[in-house]
Design a protein around this motif. Sequence first.
Motif, short mmCIF file in Angstrom:
data_model
loop_
_atom_site.label_atom_id
_atom_site.label_comp_id
_atom_site.label_asym_id
_atom_site.label_seq_id
_atom_site.Cartn_x
_atom_site.Cartn_y
_atom_site.Cartn_z
N SER A 30 4.68 -9.94 2.77
CA SER A 30 4.50 -8.99 1.67
C SER A 30 3.46 -9.50 0.68
O SER A 30 2.56 -8.77 0.27
CB SER A 30 5.83 -8.76 0.96
N GLN A 38 -4.22 -4.93 1.23
CA GLN A 38 -3.75 -4.00 2.25
C GLN A 38 -2.77 -2.98 1.69
O GLN A 38 -2.53 -1.95 2.30
CB GLN A 38 -3.10 -4.77 3.40
N CYS A 39 -2.18 -3.30 0.54
CA CYS A 39 -1.27 -2.39 -0.14
C CYS A 39 -1.25 -2.75 -1.62
O CYS A 39 -1.59 -3.87 -1.99
CB CYS A 39 0.14 -2.47 0.46
N ALA A 42 4.36 -4.35 -2.57
CA ALA A 42 5.23 -4.69 -1.46
C ALA A 42 6.55 -5.19 -2.04
O ALA A 42 6.60 -5.65 -3.17
CB ALA A 42 4.60 -5.75 -0.57
#
Length: 123
Positions: A30, A38-39, A42
Amino acid sequence: MGSSTEQSDFGVTRNPWDTERVPGGSSGGSASAVAAGQCAVALGSDTGGSVRQPAHFCGVVGLKPTYGRVSRYGLIAYGSSLDAIGPMTTTVKDAALVLGAMAGPDSADATSSGEAVPDFAAG
């Protein structure tokens, strides 16, 4: 619980800042995903530092909420009274916003708090 994420069923997770180093903790994937962009957010589970350690290793914000602030429903417990679900983000404000969305009572978790959820991002 683990401190390196080297023994994952999905392969070794790498620290995006230095791929020769581990991202740390059982929530290292995460932290690595947030650090790599990537995000934006998390989640991780923290019993003994598994949100906080990888957040530090990867240079992101990791927050372990106070016990009962966030429901643990669905979490596989290692140490029931120590477990917490916490967000990992790139900024403290984002962590506060996510915590505000996650916090609150849950009828499926008798240990979740019924206290009002403040605006954590307000300062």
